[in-house]
Scaffold this motif. Structure first.
Motif, PDB file in Angstrom:
ATOM      1  N   PRO A 175      16.682 -20.994  40.577  1.00  0.00           N
ATOM      2  CA  PRO A 175      16.009 -21.713  39.590  1.00  0.00           C
ATOM      3  C   PRO A 175      16.208 -21.090  38.127  1.00  0.00           C
ATOM      4  CG  PRO A 175      14.335 -21.029  40.947  1.00  0.00           C
ATOM      5  CD  PRO A 175      15.692 -20.783  41.650  1.00  0.00           C
ATOM      6  N   ILE A 176      16.257 -19.936  38.121  1.00  0.00           N
ATOM      7  CA  ILE A 176      16.494 -19.125  36.794  1.00  0.00           C
ATOM      8  C   ILE A 176      17.790 -19.422  36.437  1.00  0.00           C
ATOM      9  CG2 ILE A 176      16.782 -16.987  36.023  1.00  0.00           C
ATOM     10  CD1 ILE A 176      14.446 -15.874  37.623  1.00  0.00           C
ATOM     11  N   ALA A 177      18.895 -19.389  37.289  1.00  0.00           N
ATOM     12  CA  ALA A 177      19.984 -19.632  36.955  1.00  0.00           C
ATOM     13  C   ALA A 177      20.593 -20.923  36.391  1.00  0.00           C
ATOM     14  CB  ALA A 177      21.209 -19.091  37.969  1.00  0.00           C
ATOM     15  N   TYR A 178      19.605 -21.851  37.140  1.00  0.00           N
ATOM     16  CA  TYR A 178      19.880 -23.444  36.623  1.00  0.00           C
ATOM     17  C   TYR A 178      19.306 -23.418  35.446  1.00  0.00           C
ATOM     18  CZ  TYR A 178      18.487 -28.147  35.844  1.00  0.00           C
ATOM     19  OH  TYR A 178      18.232 -29.585  35.358  1.00  0.00           O
ATOM     20  N   LEU A 179      18.024 -22.933  35.077  1.00  0.00           N
ATOM     21  CA  LEU A 179      17.488 -23.106  33.647  1.00  0.00           C
ATOM     22  C   LEU A 179      18.271 -22.418  32.368  1.00  0.00           C
ATOM     23  CD1 LEU A 179      13.744 -22.574  34.647  1.00  0.00           C
ATOM     24  CD2 LEU A 179      14.937 -24.684  33.916  1.00  0.00           C
ATOM     25  N   TYR A 180      18.926 -21.310  33.018  1.00  0.00           N
ATOM     26  CA  TYR A 180      19.696 -20.537  31.867  1.00  0.00           C
ATOM     27  C   TYR A 180      21.094 -21.508  31.754  1.00  0.00           C
ATOM     28  CZ  TYR A 180      17.272 -16.226  32.100  1.00  0.00           C
ATOM     29  OH  TYR A 180      16.570 -15.029  32.235  1.00  0.00           O
ATOM     30  N   ARG A 181      21.639 -21.914  32.756  1.00  0.00           N
ATOM     31  CA  ARG A 181      22.692 -22.674  32.543  1.00  0.00           C
ATOM     32  C   ARG A 181      22.454 -24.016  31.663  1.00  0.00           C
ATOM     33  NH1 ARG A 181      25.690 -26.853  33.265  1.00  0.00           N
ATOM     34  NH2 ARG A 181      27.834 -26.951  33.940  1.00  0.00           N
ATOM     35  N   HIS A 182      21.258 -24.606  31.966  1.00  0.00           N
ATOM     36  CA  HIS A 182      20.788 -26.096  31.070  1.00  0.00           C
ATOM     37  C   HIS A 182      20.618 -25.594  29.682  1.00  0.00           C
ATOM     38  CE1 HIS A 182      19.949 -30.010  31.263  1.00  0.00           C
ATOM     39  NE2 HIS A 182      18.588 -29.851  30.263  1.00  0.00           N
ATOM     40  N   HIS A 183      20.113 -24.537  29.379  1.00  0.00           N
ATOM     41  CA  HIS A 183      19.956 -23.821  28.087  1.00  0.00           C
ATOM     42  C   HIS A 183      21.288 -23.775  27.351  1.00  0.00           C
ATOM     43  CE1 HIS A 183      18.469 -21.003  24.939  1.00  0.00           C
ATOM     44  NE2 HIS A 183      19.361 -20.416  25.267  1.00  0.00           N
ATOM     45  N   ILE A 184      22.023 -23.082  28.103  1.00  0.00           N
ATOM     46  CA  ILE A 184      23.526 -23.036  27.455  1.00  0.00           C
ATOM     47  C   ILE A 184      24.128 -24.395  27.298  1.00  0.00           C
ATOM     48  CG2 ILE A 184      25.932 -22.170  27.851  1.00  0.00           C
ATOM     49  CD1 ILE A 184      24.494 -19.501  29.644  1.00  0.00           C
ATOM     50  N   GLU A 185      24.196 -25.226  28.013  1.00  0.00           N
ATOM     51  CA  GLU A 185      24.472 -26.462  27.824  1.00  0.00           C
ATOM     52  C   GLU A 185      24.102 -27.241  26.590  1.00  0.00           C
ATOM     53  OE1 GLU A 185      24.298 -30.719  29.967  1.00  0.00           O
ATOM     54  OE2 GLU A 185      24.409 -29.282  31.441  1.00  0.00           O
ATOM     55  N   LEU A 186      22.541 -27.303  26.783  1.00  0.00           N
ATOM     56  CA  LEU A 186      21.996 -27.828  25.557  1.00  0.00           C
ATOM     57  C   LEU A 186      22.444 -27.236  24.284  1.00  0.00           C
ATOM     58  CD1 LEU A 186      18.536 -28.542  27.243  1.00  0.00           C
ATOM     59  CD2 LEU A 186      20.309 -30.146  26.529  1.00  0.00           C
ATOM     60  N   ASN A 187      22.339 -25.935  24.082  1.00  0.00           N
ATOM     61  CA  ASN A 187      22.864 -25.232  23.165  1.00  0.00           C
ATOM     62  C   ASN A 187      24.364 -25.831  22.414  1.00  0.00           C
ATOM     63  OD1 ASN A 187      21.010 -22.943  21.540  1.00  0.00           O
ATOM     64  ND2 ASN A 187      20.619 -22.745  23.629  1.00  0.00           N
ATOM     65  N   LEU A 188      25.036 -25.760  23.652  1.00  0.00           N
ATOM     66  CA  LEU A 188      26.504 -26.075  23.081  1.00  0.00           C
ATOM     67  C   LEU A 188      26.547 -27.487  22.486  1.00  0.00           C
ATOM     68  CD1 LEU A 188      28.545 -24.479  26.194  1.00  0.00           C
ATOM     69  CD2 LEU A 188      28.464 -23.614  23.891  1.00  0.00           C
ATOM     70  N   LYS A 189      25.855 -28.377  23.316  1.00  0.00           N
ATOM     71  CA  LYS A 189      25.673 -29.866  22.629  1.00  0.00           C
ATOM     72  C   LYS A 189      25.252 -29.983  21.483  1.00  0.00           C
ATOM     73  CE  LYS A 189      25.944 -32.152  27.219  1.00  0.00           C
ATOM     74  NZ  LYS A 189      25.177 -33.120  27.906  1.00  0.00           N
ATOM     75  N   GLY A 190      24.040 -29.190  21.161  1.00  0.00           N
ATOM     76  CA  GLY A 190      23.477 -29.263  19.738  1.00  0.00           C
ATOM     77  C   GLY A 190      24.256 -28.627  18.739  1.00  0.00           C
ATOM     78  N   LEU A 191      25.270 -27.696  18.963  1.00  0.00           N
ATOM     79  CA  LEU A 191      26.161 -27.113  18.155  1.00  0.00           C
ATOM     80  C   LEU A 191      27.168 -28.055  17.744  1.00  0.00           C
ATOM     81  CD1 LEU A 191      26.653 -23.593  19.296  1.00  0.00           C
ATOM     82  CD2 LEU A 191      25.560 -24.131  17.144  1.00  0.00           C
ATOM     83  N   ILE A 192      27.891 -28.837  18.786  1.00  0.00           N
ATOM     84  CA  ILE A 192      28.550 -29.846  18.580  1.00  0.00           C
ATOM     85  C   ILE A 192      28.037 -30.928  17.596  1.00  0.00           C
ATOM     86  CG2 ILE A 192      30.044 -31.893  19.663  1.00  0.00           C
ATOM     87  CD1 ILE A 192      30.134 -29.916  22.244  1.00  0.00           C
ATOM     88  N   ARG A 193      26.972 -31.422  18.026  1.00  0.00           N
ATOM     89  CA  ARG A 193      26.306 -32.466  17.119  1.00  0.00           C
ATOM     90  C   ARG A 193      25.882 -32.013  15.644  1.00  0.00           C
ATOM     91  NH1 ARG A 193      22.544 -33.793  20.642  1.00  0.00           N
ATOM     92  NH2 ARG A 193      23.690 -35.598  21.283  1.00  0.00           N
ATOM     93  N   ARG A 194      25.594 -30.823  15.547  1.00  0.00           N
ATOM     94  CA  ARG A 194      25.415 -30.156  14.133  1.00  0.00           C
ATOM     95  C   ARG A 194      26.553 -30.206  13.460  1.00  0.00           C
ATOM     96  NH1 ARG A 194      20.717 -28.521  12.715  1.00  0.00           N
ATOM     97  NH2 ARG A 194      20.309 -26.904  14.316  1.00  0.00           N
ATOM     98  N   ASN A 195      27.607 -29.475  14.117  1.00  0.00           N
ATOM     99  CA  ASN A 195      29.004 -29.531  13.259  1.00  0.00           C
ATOM    100  C   ASN A 195      29.648 -30.924  13.060  1.00  0.00           C
ATOM    101  OD1 ASN A 195      32.183 -29.193  13.344  1.00  0.00           O
ATOM    102  ND2 ASN A 195      31.421 -27.136  13.018  1.00  0.00           N
ATOM    103  N   THR A 196      29.410 -31.791  13.870  1.00  0.00           N
ATOM    104  CA  THR A 196      29.806 -33.201  13.628  1.00  0.00           C
ATOM    105  C   THR A 196      29.294 -33.687  12.537  1.00  0.00           C
ATOM    106  OG1 THR A 196      30.671 -33.604  16.039  1.00  0.00           O
ATOM    107  CG2 THR A 196      30.251 -35.501  14.755  1.00  0.00           C
ATOM    108  N   CYS A 197      28.018 -33.568  12.379  1.00  0.00           N
ATOM    109  CA  CYS A 197      27.120 -34.194  11.392  1.00  0.00           C
ATOM    110  C   CYS A 197      27.459 -33.500   9.782  1.00  0.00           C
ATOM    111  CB  CYS A 197      25.622 -33.863  11.537  1.00  0.00           C
ATOM    112  SG  CYS A 197      25.115 -35.129  12.839  1.00  0.00           S
ATOM    113  N   LEU A 198      27.873 -32.333   9.935  1.00  0.00           N
ATOM    114  CA  LEU A 198      28.139 -31.489   8.646  1.00  0.00           C
ATOM    115  C   LEU A 198      29.602 -31.813   8.389  1.00  0.00           C
ATOM    116  CD1 LEU A 198      26.332 -28.238   9.567  1.00  0.00           C
ATOM    117  CD2 LEU A 198      25.434 -29.730   7.882  1.00  0.00           C
ATOM    118  N   THR A 199      30.338 -31.792   9.102  1.00  0.00           N
ATOM    119  CA  THR A 199      31.698 -31.764   8.833  1.00  0.00           C
ATOM    120  C   THR A 199      32.573 -33.328   8.779  1.00  0.00           C
ATOM    121  OG1 THR A 199      32.820 -31.576  11.129  1.00  0.00           O
ATOM    122  CG2 THR A 199      32.071 -29.530   9.635  1.00  0.00           C
ATOM    123  N   GLY A 200      31.785 -33.992   9.602  1.00  0.00           N
ATOM    124  CA  GLY A 200      32.170 -35.501   9.771  1.00  0.00           C
ATOM    125  C   GLY A 200      33.296 -35.547  10.971  1.00  0.00           C
ATOM    126  N   ASP A 201      33.651 -34.331  11.396  1.00  0.00           N
ATOM    127  CA  ASP A 201      34.921 -34.435  12.412  1.00  0.00           C
ATOM    128  C   ASP A 201      34.154 -34.782  13.626  1.00  0.00           C
ATOM    129  OD1 ASP A 201      36.770 -34.102  10.280  1.00  0.00           O
ATOM    130  OD2 ASP A 201      36.525 -31.777  10.589  1.00  0.00           O
TER     131      ASP A 201
END
Length: 141
Positions: free
Chosen positions: A10-36
């Protein structure tokens, strides 16, 4: 799989999910800021490998002088999570839809304190990238 440490999965699942959501958030933010926009489908994938590939490309496009040693260390840690659970379902389910046992790639022993520190390092690095992106935004527009 039966593990001597009942808290690992359960700990590894939550850590992995945390990483996944962080990566998706960065993609979304970068896309909004750059338009790419990255290729379609990234929002529905659970592949840390695919998500990291997009973030890495965006990060190096935005910050070409990035500390490559730090980037490689974070990359190795993210890809290790991906290796253990490529689909994001292994830490959740004992068997996959085809009946194969999940987490066949797990090491025999995992130091939970070390795992915590590794995830903290990943998070700190990704948070730094997020902050650096935001510092370049002209807020008066």
């Amino acid at each position: 799989p039966l593990r001597s440490d009942i808290y690992l999965v359960p700990i590894a699942y939550l850590y992995r999910h945390h990483i996944e959501l962080n990566l998706k958030g960065l993609i979304r933010r970068n896309t909004c800021l750059t338009g790419d926009s990255p290729a379609s489908g990234w929002e529905s994938t659970h592949s840390l490998g695919d998500l990291w590939t997009i973030v890495r490309k965006q990060l190096l496009a935005t910050f070409p002088d990035e500390d490559m040693e730090a980037l490689r260390n974070v990359e190795a840690s993210i890809l290790e999570f991906h290796r253990m659970d490529p689909s994001g379902q292994g830490f959740r389910y004992w068997k996959d839809r085809k009946g194969h046992v999940s987490l066949a790639n797990m090491p025999d022993k995992v130091d939970l304190l070390r795992l915590r520190d590794v995830v903290k390092g990943i998070s700190t690095y990704l948070d730094g990238y997020d902050t650096a992106m935001l510092e370049g935004v002209p807020w008066d527009q």
